[in-house]
Design an enzyme around this catalytic site. Structure first.
Site, short mmCIF file in Angstrom:
data_model
loop_
_atom_site.label_atom_id
_atom_site.label_comp_id
_atom_site.label_asym_id
_atom_site.label_seq_id
_atom_site.Cartn_x
_atom_site.Cartn_y
_atom_site.Cartn_z
N ASP A 46 -1.79 -5.66 -4.52
CA ASP A 46 -2.70 -5.09 -5.36
C ASP A 46 -2.29 -3.86 -5.14
OD1 ASP A 46 -4.96 -4.76 -2.87
OD2 ASP A 46 -5.98 -4.48 -3.98
N LYS B 174 -0.18 -3.38 9.92
CA LYS B 174 -0.11 -3.93 8.66
C LYS B 174 -0.77 -5.54 9.16
CE LYS B 174 0.11 -2.13 5.03
NZ LYS B 174 -1.35 -3.06 4.36
N ASP C 266 -6.26 -2.14 -9.21
CA ASP C 266 -7.57 -1.52 -9.37
C ASP C 266 -7.12 -0.46 -9.99
OD1 ASP C 266 -8.67 -3.04 -7.87
OD2 ASP C 266 -9.18 -2.76 -5.78
N TYR D 28 -7.86 -7.59 8.82
CA TYR D 28 -7.75 -6.71 7.70
C TYR D 28 -8.79 -7.12 6.73
CZ TYR D 28 -4.74 -3.96 5.02
OH TYR D 28 -4.21 -2.79 3.82
N ASP E 45 -3.42 0.18 -5.73
CA ASP E 45 -4.72 1.38 -6.27
C ASP E 45 -3.93 2.07 -7.19
OD1 ASP E 45 -6.82 -0.19 -4.81
OD2 ASP E 45 -5.60 0.10 -2.99
N SER F 95 -0.99 2.05 -0.03
CA SER F 95 -0.02 1.06 0.64
C SER F 95 1.58 1.37 -0.16
CB SER F 95 -0.46 -0.09 0.42
OG SER F 95 -0.99 -0.58 1.32
#
Length: 480
Positions: A35, A150, A89, A159, A37, A24
């Protein structure tokens, strides 16, 4: 690392490395508090063990870092942490070259040659994000439509890849496909088309953005013609880069039904919006999870401290989809629906997180029946504790408890207990309900791995038209 390995200074000066956000954040559809990634890309001088040992220790020593934990046994190994309150992450991918040039094209498939499976999986999150943006005809319209979908998916509690629903990359590919089919449509039209197309979609007909050839580098490659297990996937949504993968392998019969039901429900609302009979806000109304079902399992994970609880609750949550599949195998359970929105409480005894699992029973023409779930819940608890011990997560004070609840006529909940005082027993009476149960038509025509999903509100001609158009676009993409 280069110094410790006595790499010449002239080589060390040009080694470099990259941190590449994906998902995202890369697509620029992230929301506040979400969060991030990212994949850390290193050279031949850095080993995967270095990332999860010395680098991990350096991360933990930073004052901004809290809750850092390395999960090396995950399908995609990851370091999870909070940096100054932002959840991160971090993955790792090792390139088979001595430097990482600033203008390196990560979409080149040759970069994956001789790479480990773990590194290829880690890098492909970024490669998928980049490729999606290159394959949509209008990036800004795609982003606007994806933000809407989303938000809708989160509001409707569908989701969550880890719980067997659809995750961010799956929703992104679904929206991108609609953008390809309707290249000149506005964002609002794309949203309406999204619900129309997928409410009539003939799953397990595959959703893909482009054809990907198997380069035979030795990686697992999603191909239902070759791999029998791939033929059992319920709603294949395929990544657009090599090696192509199905992003929805966690989807079960229950989550499949919940997701497709929500899409169908929202298609009706989208039609009303298009006809000026409803406002857009109706699309984002949150369901009352306690009103949807009559029977529930309440699952509670407790820990003695906040430090323990982060790892313990994460482990339990990661196994919930396995509990759902065990429940689905029970002869009287036709649907098990985990609410992704858990609740966390703080008390003198520590922290606890609770999940609710809504159940629908099929009495198979019986008037009532006692449903004993003790064995399933006991085995699940034992398996989670065993996994915690194997991964060295388990500590004193970590517990996992379950309670079966049934909603009474006065809207209060009663624990499932039989006349002998045995817990986790449901006494279920036959009460047909269109809103709660899988339809008789679905049950009669569904087979393992191939559930029926005919939409009663759509005509056969409309369904055929959607399928023909999807096949035509697929052929166009494949021929490019």
């Amino acid at each position: 690392m280069c110094i410790s390995r006595n790499v010449p200074g002239i080589v060390t000066a040009n080694v470099g490395g990259k941190v590449l956000p994906f998902g995202s954040f890369h697509l620029k559809v992230h929301s506040k508090g979400a969060d991030i990634d990212a994949v850390c890309v290193g050279t031949v001088f850095v080993e995967r063990d270095d990332f999860f040992t010395s680098f991990f220790e350096k991360l933990k020593s930073q004052k901004e870092v809290t809750g850092a934990r390395a999960i090396k046994t995950a399908f995609v190994p990851v370091i999870k942490l909070q940096f100054d309150g932002i959840e991160l992450d971090l993955l790792f991918a090792k390139l088979g070259q001595r430097s990482v040039p600033e203008n390196l094209n990560f979409l080149k498939d040759q970069l994956l040659k001789d790479m480990s499976k773990e590194c290829a999986r880690s890098l492909n999150g970024y490669r998928t994000s980049v490729q999606i943006l290159e394959l949509v005809p209008n990036v800004e319209n795609f982003r606007q439509a994806l933000r809407v979908i989303k938000l809708w998916a989160k509001r409707r509690n569908i989701y969550s890849n880890i719980l067997g629903f659809l995750g961010g990359v799956s929703w992104a590919i679904l929206v991108a496909r609609i953008c390809q089919v309707y290249p000149n449509a506005t964002a609002s039209t794309l949203v309406i088309k999204f619900f129309k197309v997928y409410s009539m979609w003939e799953w397990p007909y595959t959703v893909r953005l482009q054809r990907v050839e198997d380069l035979m580098f030795g990686f697992p490659f999603w191909d239902p013609v070759v791999n029998q297990s791939d033929r059992l996937h319920l709603m294949p949504i395929i990544t657009p880069v090599y090696p192509q993968q199905n992003t929805t392998t966690n989807v079960s019969l229950s989550t499949f039904h919940v997701v497709t039901q929500e899409i169908t429900h929202s298609h009706i609302i989208a039609q009303q919006v298009e006809q000026n009979k409803a406002e857009w806000s109706k699309l984002f109304e949150e369901p009352d999870s306690l009103q949807k079902y009559k029977h529930y399992i309440r699952l509670t994970a407790s820990s003695a401290s906040e430090r323990q609880h982060i790892e313990w609750a994460s482990l339990v949550e990661s196994k919930l989809r396995l509990l759902v599949k065990d429940l689905e195998r029970h002869m009287y359970v036709s649907l098990a629906h985990v609410n992704p929105k858990s609740s966390t409480q703080l008390s003198d005894q520590g922290r606890s997180t609770t999940w609710l699992i809504g159940l629908v029973f099929d009495l198979q023409r019986l008037k009532y029946v006692s449903v004993d779930l003790n064995s399933i819940l006991h085995n699940f608890t034992e398996n989670v504790h065993s996994q915690a011990q194997k991964t060295k997560v388990h500590e004193e004070g970590m517990t996992l408890s379950s309670t079966c609840l049934s909603k009474m006529a006065n809207l209060t909940f009663q624990e499932g207990v039989n006349s002998g005082g045995q817990k986790n027993i449901f006494t279920v009476f036959a009460e047909p309900s269109v809103s709660q149960a899988v339809s008789d038509w679905d049950r009669a025509t569904a087979t393992p791995g191939r559930p029926a999903i005919k939409r009663k509100h759509s005509s056969d001609s409309e369904r055929r038209a959607i399928k023909i158009k999807a096949e035509a676009v697929s052929k166009f993409v494949d021929d490019k």
